[in-house]
Design an enzyme around this catalytic site. Structure first.
Site, PDB file in Angstrom:
ATOM      1  N   LEU A  86       6.385  33.362  96.870  1.00 48.11           N
ATOM      2  CA  LEU A  86       6.534  31.967  97.283  1.00 48.11           C
ATOM      3  C   LEU A  86       7.534  31.297  96.345  1.00 48.11           C
ATOM      4  CD1 LEU A  86       2.812  31.023  98.055  1.00 48.11           C
ATOM      5  CD2 LEU A  86       4.548  31.968  99.595  1.00 48.11           C
ATOM      6  N   ASP A  87       8.774  31.262  96.772  1.00 40.75           N
ATOM      7  CA  ASP A  87       9.861  30.756  95.933  1.00 40.75           C
ATOM      8  C   ASP A  87       9.762  29.242  95.758  1.00 40.75           C
ATOM      9  OD1 ASP A  87      12.597  30.963  94.681  1.00 40.75           O
ATOM     10  OD2 ASP A  87      13.071  29.673  96.395  1.00 40.75           O
TER      11      ASP A  87
END
Length: 582
Positions: free
Chosen positions: A239-240
């Site tokens: 999850l950037d």
């Protein structure tokens, strides 16, 4: 129809949706989420996975790479990467993080223009599928923003549904002074739309337009994208920049409760997925904020151990593990079902925010000066209310270990290997950037050509030249890869290096960073000792509780430990894994 929808699952999902979207019909959203994550008659598990230590083992290690880190001008980069993985990495790592492999317009993939396609300059989905058959595959969910030139934002500007409600708008008159962000560019960008000028939120750059998760359609679209990735063999979802997900004018717009609730929602879906999916959050922030993404065993399965890169680098530069040891002593063990991802280098720089309050500013200044002396760079961030501060150091980690605070010496290779061995020894899953495995030098030509500090650490190897270097045992590339290969192969056979095995930070002299690891079944102990200085060091036997009547051996050298001697000696930058089950 989804025939399996347990009361517990539905209750938990409904509760989360009421927290995130209190003005929406939660029961209707539950059905939409089921259809997004389990389309075409796919079904969830009857029971969710319970937190456990069974998602990973001591055999797990990851390689971090771009899809085009290796080129030859003739073959698809993803085919070359697959060949490299099979030829050079098999048996060393069993997972690979291929950084954004989608069509993009800037930021080396993090300004995505099409979330559903593979960048044709790299290959196609079948190439991704082949890699996923041989390695645990991690992909990036770049969910905070999209490219300003992609179809979503173009549709927004043209007022087309549903994208006309996909992007976060604000006014220049709003109080945005508290917003926390990692860049110095203006936060708002004025754009022309069919409805007149609008100001859109840009946390990172003006080519990366922030999405508005207050609109549940945005969340639903990303759940469909996760499903696409999973159906194509991805098993670890990164999850950037997730910390910036939810924005509210007048707040810091980082780590807001709705952000955590969305991560919890994704974790819930993953726990009920037939496939084993691991969520990894990328939050390059101070310790307490980073740890918060474990939640109560209900958010990320794994988080990046962001203080490690600057603290390990400081230790081998200064010759003292004082700050690394102090920090590690205060780190909690990961909760059941959770793990740290340990690393020294990634595609980004060496972040300095995670050591705020840990590493004194004079020590940070010494690091920055030393990095500049060896040709590295420093990137800045804007401070709330004005001013700037160092955000990250830009260099390959191999080059960063080129000298100490006192200058260059004859121990560059040993110092670098020590830094990487610390990563292998700690509680958690080790991850290695391809340019660390290959002792890649700083790429100043890329910085000049692309006008971006981070390009210094994003070299693209010519594959024939790389293979020639790796086949030459005298090259630094071959020497580094051989040494790391040996240590990783040894590590993978030690139960005491399970990511959740017990860890105790040893109170040793500043020159030596030591941890005691004990296997989950308590049968194996390993005393992992790392001399971070360029002088010989000794560790008294009394510091290690070496149990009498058991043979103790150094796993890295095969040397039997003489219990009649009073201390174990370490050469400059030597690492020793002392165990009772060699």
């Amino acid at each position: 129809m989804h025939t399996v929808k347990t009361r517990t699952f539905t209750t938990r999902l409904t509760t989360l949706l009421k927290t995130i979207y209190p003005d929406q019909d939660a029961s209707l959203l539950v059905d939409k989420i089921m259809d997004a994550f389990w389309p075409e008659n796919q079904q969830p598990r009857k029971r969710g996975r319970l937190p456990s230590n069974n998602l990973w083992t001591e055999r797990d290690a990851l390689l971090i790479t771009y899809g085009n880190s290796i080129l030859d001008g003739a073959h698809k980069p993803l085919d070359l990467m697959h060949d490299f993985l099979l030829r050079r990495m098999k048996g060393l790592v069993n997972g690979v993080h291929i950084l954004p492999f989608f069509p993009f317009t800037s930021d080396d993939g993090f300004a995505v223009s099409d979330f559903r396609a593979v960048n044709p300059q790299l290959g196609d989905w079948p190439d991704i599928n082949r890699i996923s058959e041989d390695f645990h595959l991690m992909s990036d969910l770049v969910l905070n923003h999209v490219s300003s030139q992609g179809a979503w934002f173009n549709s927004y500007r043209q007022g087309q549904s549903p994208f006309d409600g996909f992007f976060f708008e604000a006014s220049p008159k709003d109080d945005l002074s508290s917003v926390v962000r990692p860049r110095t560019t203006p936060l708002l960008q004025e754009v022309e739309t069919v409805d007149g000028p609008r100001h859109v939120w840009c946390t990172f750059s003006h080519d990366q337009i922030d999405l508005d998760f207050r609109n549940p359609e945005v969340l639903l679209e990303f759940l469909r994208i996760i499903r696409l990735h999973v159906d194509n063999g991805v098993r670890i979802i990164r999850l950037d920049a997730v910390a910036f997900l939810w924005k509210e004018v007048g707040t810091s717009s980082i780590h807001l409760p709705q952000t955590h609730a969305i991560v919890q929602l994704m974790r819930l879906l993953c726990d009920y997925a037939v496939e084993t999916i691991i969520l990894l959050t990328e939050t390059n922030v101070p310790k307490a904020e980073n740890l918060s993404y474990f939640g109560n065993r209900n958010e990320a399965h794994a988080i990046y151990n962001f203080p490690l890169p600057p603290l390990i680098l400081h230790a081998v530069m200064s010759g003292s593990a004082q700050y690394l040891r102090r920090w590690q002593s205060g780190m909690p063990p990961a909760q059941l079902g959770c793990a740290y991802l340990n690393f020294t280098a990634s595609h980004d720089g060496i972040g300095m925010r995670p050591v705020e309050g840990i590493l004194p500013e004079p020590e940070q200044a010494k690091m920055i000066k030393t990095i500049k002396d060896i040709g590295g760079l420093v990137s800045m961030r804007a401070l709330p209310g004005g001013g700037e501060a160092p955000y990250e150091i830009n260099t390959t980690f191999y080059e960063a270990t080129g000298q100490t605070f006192s200058g260059a010496d004859a121990y560059h290779l040993d110092r670098f290997l020590c830094s990487q061995t610390i990563v292998m020894s700690l509680e958690g899953i080790p991850a290695f950037y391809i340019h660390s495995m290959l002792a890649t030098p700083n790429d100043h030509a890329q910085v000049e050509r692309r006008g971006m500090n981070r390009a210094i650490n994003r070299h693209r190897w010519d594959y024939p030249r790389l293979n020639a270097l790796l086949d030459d045992p005298t090259s630094v590339q071959a020497r580094v890869l051989a040494a790391l290969s040996h240590r990783l192969q040894v590590r993978s056979k030690q139960p005491a290096f399970h990511p959740n095995a017990t860890q105790f930070t040893m109170p040793l002299d500043n020159a030596v960073f030591g941890v005691w690891r004990q296997s989950l079944d308590r049968h194996q102990s390993i005393f992992a000792l790392h001399n971070v200085s360029n002088q010989p060091a000794q560790v008294p036997h009394m510091s290690m509780n070496l149990i009498d009547d058991e043979p103790w051996v150094d796993l890295l050298t095969g040397e039997q430990i003489d219990m009649m001697q009073e201390a174990i000696t370490l050469a400059p930058y030597q690492c020793r894994w002392i165990t009772n089950r060699g």
